[in-house]
Write a protein that holds these residues in place. Structure first.
Motif, PDB file in Angstrom:
ATOM      1  N   GLU A 177      -4.261  -5.994  -3.608  1.00 17.71           N
ATOM      2  CA  GLU A 177      -5.546  -6.688  -3.693  1.00 17.71           C
ATOM      3  C   GLU A 177      -5.374  -8.091  -4.283  1.00 17.71           C
ATOM      4  N   GLU A 178      -4.467  -8.238  -5.230  1.00 14.93           N
ATOM      5  CA  GLU A 178      -4.200  -9.561  -5.815  1.00 14.93           C
ATOM      6  C   GLU A 178      -3.721 -10.537  -4.746  1.00 14.93           C
ATOM      7  N   LEU A 179      -2.812 -10.077  -3.880  1.00 14.37           N
ATOM      8  CA  LEU A 179      -2.327 -10.921  -2.792  1.00 14.37           C
ATOM      9  C   LEU A 179      -3.463 -11.248  -1.823  1.00 14.37           C
ATOM     10  N   LEU A 180      -4.285 -10.267  -1.520  1.00 11.47           N
ATOM     11  CA  LEU A 180      -5.422 -10.467  -0.615  1.00 11.47           C
ATOM     12  C   LEU A 180      -6.354 -11.565  -1.138  1.00 11.47           C
ATOM     13  N   LEU A 181      -6.730 -11.465  -2.402  1.00 11.45           N
ATOM     14  CA  LEU A 181      -7.656 -12.437  -2.993  1.00 11.45           C
ATOM     15  C   LEU A 181      -7.013 -13.812  -3.127  1.00 11.45           C
ATOM     16  N   LYS A 182      -5.717 -13.842  -3.361  1.00 12.65           N
ATOM     17  CA  LYS A 182      -5.026 -15.129  -3.479  1.00 12.65           C
ATOM     18  C   LYS A 182      -5.051 -15.870  -2.148  1.00 12.65           C
ATOM     19  N   ASP A 209      -8.107 -10.595   7.452  1.00 17.76           N
ATOM     20  CA  ASP A 209      -9.063 -10.016   8.384  1.00 17.76           C
ATOM     21  C   ASP A 209      -9.312  -8.553   8.020  1.00 17.76           C
ATOM     22  N   SER A 210      -9.962  -7.818   8.928  1.00 19.79           N
ATOM     23  CA  SER A 210     -10.288  -6.420   8.646  1.00 19.79           C
ATOM     24  C   SER A 210      -9.026  -5.582   8.461  1.00 19.79           C
ATOM     25  N   VAL A 211      -7.953  -5.926   9.169  1.00 20.52           N
ATOM     26  CA  VAL A 211      -6.686  -5.198   8.998  1.00 20.52           C
ATOM     27  C   VAL A 211      -6.165  -5.375   7.573  1.00 20.52           C
ATOM     28  N   SER A 212      -6.310  -6.586   7.036  1.00 19.75           N
ATOM     29  CA  SER A 212      -5.871  -6.865   5.666  1.00 19.75           C
ATOM     30  C   SER A 212      -6.635  -5.992   4.672  1.00 19.75           C
ATOM     31  N   TYR A 213      -7.955  -5.986   4.812  1.00 16.47           N
ATOM     32  CA  TYR A 213      -8.778  -5.191   3.900  1.00 16.47           C
ATOM     33  C   TYR A 213      -8.509  -3.693   4.066  1.00 16.47           C
ATOM     34  N   ASN A 214      -8.305  -3.252   5.305  1.00 12.33           N
ATOM     35  CA  ASN A 214      -8.016  -1.840   5.538  1.00 12.33           C
ATOM     36  C   ASN A 214      -6.745  -1.408   4.822  1.00 12.33           C
ATOM     37  N   SER A 215      -5.746  -2.297   4.795  1.00 12.11           N
ATOM     38  CA  SER A 215      -4.484  -1.985   4.125  1.00 12.11           C
ATOM     39  C   SER A 215      -4.684  -1.809   2.624  1.00 12.11           C
ATOM     40  N   VAL A 216      -5.487  -2.691   2.038  1.00 15.19           N
ATOM     41  CA  VAL A 216      -5.744  -2.598   0.596  1.00 15.19           C
ATOM     42  C   VAL A 216      -6.563  -1.341   0.284  1.00 15.19           C
ATOM     43  N   MET A 217      -7.541  -1.050   1.138  1.00 13.52           N
ATOM     44  CA  MET A 217      -8.331   0.165   0.943  1.00 13.52           C
ATOM     45  C   MET A 217      -7.437   1.403   1.022  1.00 13.52           C
ATOM     46  N   ASN A 218      -6.525   1.396   1.966  1.00 11.01           N
ATOM     47  CA  ASN A 218      -5.600   2.518   2.103  1.00 11.01           C
ATOM     48  C   ASN A 218      -4.701   2.647   0.876  1.00 11.01           C
ATOM     49  N   ALA A 219      -4.366   1.510   0.283  1.00 12.98           N
ATOM     50  CA  ALA A 219      -3.544   1.532  -0.932  1.00 12.98           C
ATOM     51  C   ALA A 219      -4.251   2.288  -2.052  1.00 12.98           C
ATOM     52  N   TYR A 220      -5.547   2.029  -2.223  1.00 11.22           N
ATOM     53  CA  TYR A 220      -6.311   2.742  -3.257  1.00 11.22           C
ATOM     54  C   TYR A 220      -6.489   4.214  -2.887  1.00 11.22           C
ATOM     55  N   ALA A 221      -6.650   4.494  -1.588  1.00 16.52           N
ATOM     56  CA  ALA A 221      -6.786   5.888  -1.150  1.00 16.52           C
ATOM     57  C   ALA A 221      -5.503   6.669  -1.432  1.00 16.52           C
ATOM     58  N   LEU A 222      -4.356   6.038  -1.180  1.00 17.82           N
ATOM     59  CA  LEU A 222      -3.072   6.689  -1.427  1.00 17.82           C
ATOM     60  C   LEU A 222      -2.810   6.883  -2.917  1.00 17.82           C
ATOM     61  N   LYS A 223      -3.374   6.007  -3.721  1.00 19.80           N
ATOM     62  CA  LYS A 223      -3.162   6.112  -5.168  1.00 19.80           C
ATOM     63  C   LYS A 223      -3.747   7.403  -5.720  1.00 19.80           C
ATOM     64  N   ALA A 248       0.831  -1.207   0.000  1.00 20.85           N
ATOM     65  CA  ALA A 248       0.000   0.000   0.000  1.00 20.85           C
ATOM     66  C   ALA A 248       0.864   1.254   0.000  1.00 20.85           C
ATOM     67  N   LYS A 249       1.873   1.275   0.849  1.00 22.04           N
ATOM     68  CA  LYS A 249       2.705   2.465   0.994  1.00 22.04           C
ATOM     69  C   LYS A 249       3.659   2.674  -0.167  1.00 22.04           C
ATOM     70  N   THR A 250       3.843   1.633  -0.979  1.00 24.74           N
ATOM     71  CA  THR A 250       4.717   1.768  -2.147  1.00 24.74           C
ATOM     72  C   THR A 250       3.917   1.957  -3.429  1.00 24.74           C
ATOM     73  N   GLY A 251       2.613   2.238  -3.268  1.00 23.57           N
ATOM     74  CA  GLY A 251       1.791   2.582  -4.416  1.00 23.57           C
ATOM     75  C   GLY A 251       1.361   1.429  -5.295  1.00 23.57           C
ATOM     76  N   ARG A 252       1.346   0.219  -4.767  1.00 20.94           N
ATOM     77  CA  ARG A 252       0.967  -0.943  -5.580  1.00 20.94           C
ATOM     78  C   ARG A 252      -0.368  -1.512  -5.092  1.00 20.94           C
ATOM     79  N   ALA A 253      -1.411  -0.752  -5.319  1.00 23.35           N
ATOM     80  CA  ALA A 253      -2.737  -1.129  -4.839  1.00 23.35           C
ATOM     81  C   ALA A 253      -3.234  -2.417  -5.484  1.00 23.35           C
ATOM     82  N   GLU A 254      -3.062  -2.534  -6.802  1.00 25.55           N
ATOM     83  CA  GLU A 254      -3.548  -3.731  -7.495  1.00 25.55           C
ATOM     84  C   GLU A 254      -2.823  -4.981  -7.010  1.00 25.55           C
ATOM     85  N   HIS A 255      -1.514  -4.867  -6.776  1.00 25.56           N
ATOM     86  CA  HIS A 255      -0.754  -6.006  -6.270  1.00 25.56           C
ATOM     87  C   HIS A 255      -1.224  -6.391  -4.866  1.00 25.56           C
TER      88      HIS A 255
END
Length: 393
Positions: A130-135, A150-164, A121-128
């Motif tokens: 989410e791909e890891l999350l779904l895998k 868990d919710s922490v996992s999803y929050n991280s991916v959401m933050n990745a898209y927010a940072l994008k 998320a912090k390195t700007g790779r939102a799609e990657h």
């Protein structure tokens, strides 16, 4: 009559074959030995090379009894299924033991997953991310993983898209964040409590709306959080971050009055229940400074007076013992800038200069966070220049 052992060996191999799974069977398919065995083992045993013995082979021992003849042979599919079950059991046991060992060492695999997601998320790779999350979700569903996001996992991916959004102003990060929020809600309804949205989740959504300029949506979500709290879901109470994010959204949208009203609401909520909410909701210097900045850059008539009133209130609260609202260089600089923009007040330059002197005095007394900066001096010079007083600047 005694035959050479090698001849007996050849006769035996001509009449018997090894099954596909290593079981010794006759040409008719009857299983003779109920354990896997290789032809090299047969030869070794027959010649006595493995034991060093010289006894002749008793051919009669290889004949089938009626009970053995009637025994049902296991099919290849049955044997393979049995092996898969054994292998699966071994993997599950190994995974469980490995996870238990990791947790004992402070290396919970779920924490490792979330750290990886946060890094992506912090390195700007939102799609990657989410791909890891779904895998991982898929591997858990298939039974290959003992953990699930868990919710922490999803929050991280959401933050990745927010940072994008910060990288690409035209990117619709709100759509991606809302899609993930709906998925979390759906999974929660299915009984997966570990992915239930929490305050951090909703704060991320508010921040995303703020970056997209969707101030009304951000405000509506904060109101919904407040309703959830009032309905008994105490863990869903909006906190300082929730309110500060909404205040920043209004400030960015050049809506200083809405920003100040949100600040007032924040202060009122923090007083409703001192024990339960005092630590969760604090109208701090960040909130006040954001509103001050909103007034100083709004260009609205009377903004300098509103900024000055707000700064005076900060000083009053701080002198009363509220350390969270201590005015700093940003507080004073924003107010000075507001006076510099006010062309209707004939004393605007005097007020700006007065604030600058207060900053200099505080700085001389050792308050490093009150030392005037370039912006403060420039704003005062502008205010003096606009005053029209000869030699003022």
């Amino acid at each position: 009559m005694n035959y050479p052992r090698i001849s007996l060996m050849a006769a035996l191999l001509n009449s018997l074959v090894l099954g596909a799974e290593g079981f010794l069977v006759s040409p008719a398919g009857r299983q003779i030995i109920d354990r896997p065995i290789s032809k090299s083992q047969i030869f070794s045993d027959a010649t006595g090379s493995s034991s060093g013995g010289n006894a002749d082979i008793d051919i009669s021992s290889t004949s089938l009894t009626p009970s053995e003849t009637n025994k049902k042979q296991k099919s290849k599919a049955q044997i393979n299924a049995q092996r898969r079950r054994h292998r699966r059991h071994s993997i599950d046991s190994s995974t469980s033991n490995t996870r238990a060992t990791s947790i004992a060492k402070g290396k919970d695999p779920l924490i490792s997953l979330n750290m990886n997601l946060d890094y992506l998320a912090k390195t700007g790779r939102a799609e990657h991310a989410e791909e890891l999350l779904l895998k991982i979700e898929g591997l858990f569903a298939a039974g290959y993983y003992d953990i699930r996001p868990d919710s922490v996992s999803y929050n991280s991916v959401m933050n990745a898209y927010a940072l994008k959004k910060s990288e690409d102003p035209n990117y619709n990060s709100a759509a991606e964040v809302m899609r993930l929020l709906r998925r979390m809600e759906d999974l929660t309804e299915e009984g997966q409590a570990t992915v239930q949205p929490n305050v951090i989740t909703l704060n991320t959504v508010i921040a995303t709306f703020a970056k997209d300029g969707e101030t009304e949506k951000a405000k509506k979500l904060l109101e919904d959080m407040e309703k959830l709290y009032q309905s008994g879901q105490k863990d869903m109470s909006p906190n300082t971050i929730s309110y500060n994010t909404l205040i920043a959204a209004f400030a960015k949208a050049k809506m200083p009055l809405e920003a100040e009203n949100t600040l007032k609401l924040m202060m009122r909520k923090s007083r409703e229940d001192e024990k339960a909410r005092a630590e969760e909701i604090k109208a701090d210097a960040v909130a006040f400074n954001t509103v001050l900045h909103a007034w100083s850059t709004s260009g609205i008539r009377g903004s300098a007076q509103r900024a000055q009133q707000l700064l005076d209130h900060m000083v009053k609260l701080y002198n009363a013992g509220n350390q969270d609202v201590k005015p700093d260089v940003f507080s004073y600089t924003s107010t000075i800038a507001a006076h510099a923009q006010d062309q209707k007040d004939p004393r605007a330059s005097d007020r700006a200069l007065e604030l600058l002197h207060k900053m200099e005095n505080q700085c001389a007394l050792g308050a490093d966070d009150m030392c005037p900066n370039t912006v403060a001096y420039t704003s005062v010079i502008n205010a003096l220049a606009k005053s029209g007083k000869p030699g003022a600047a």
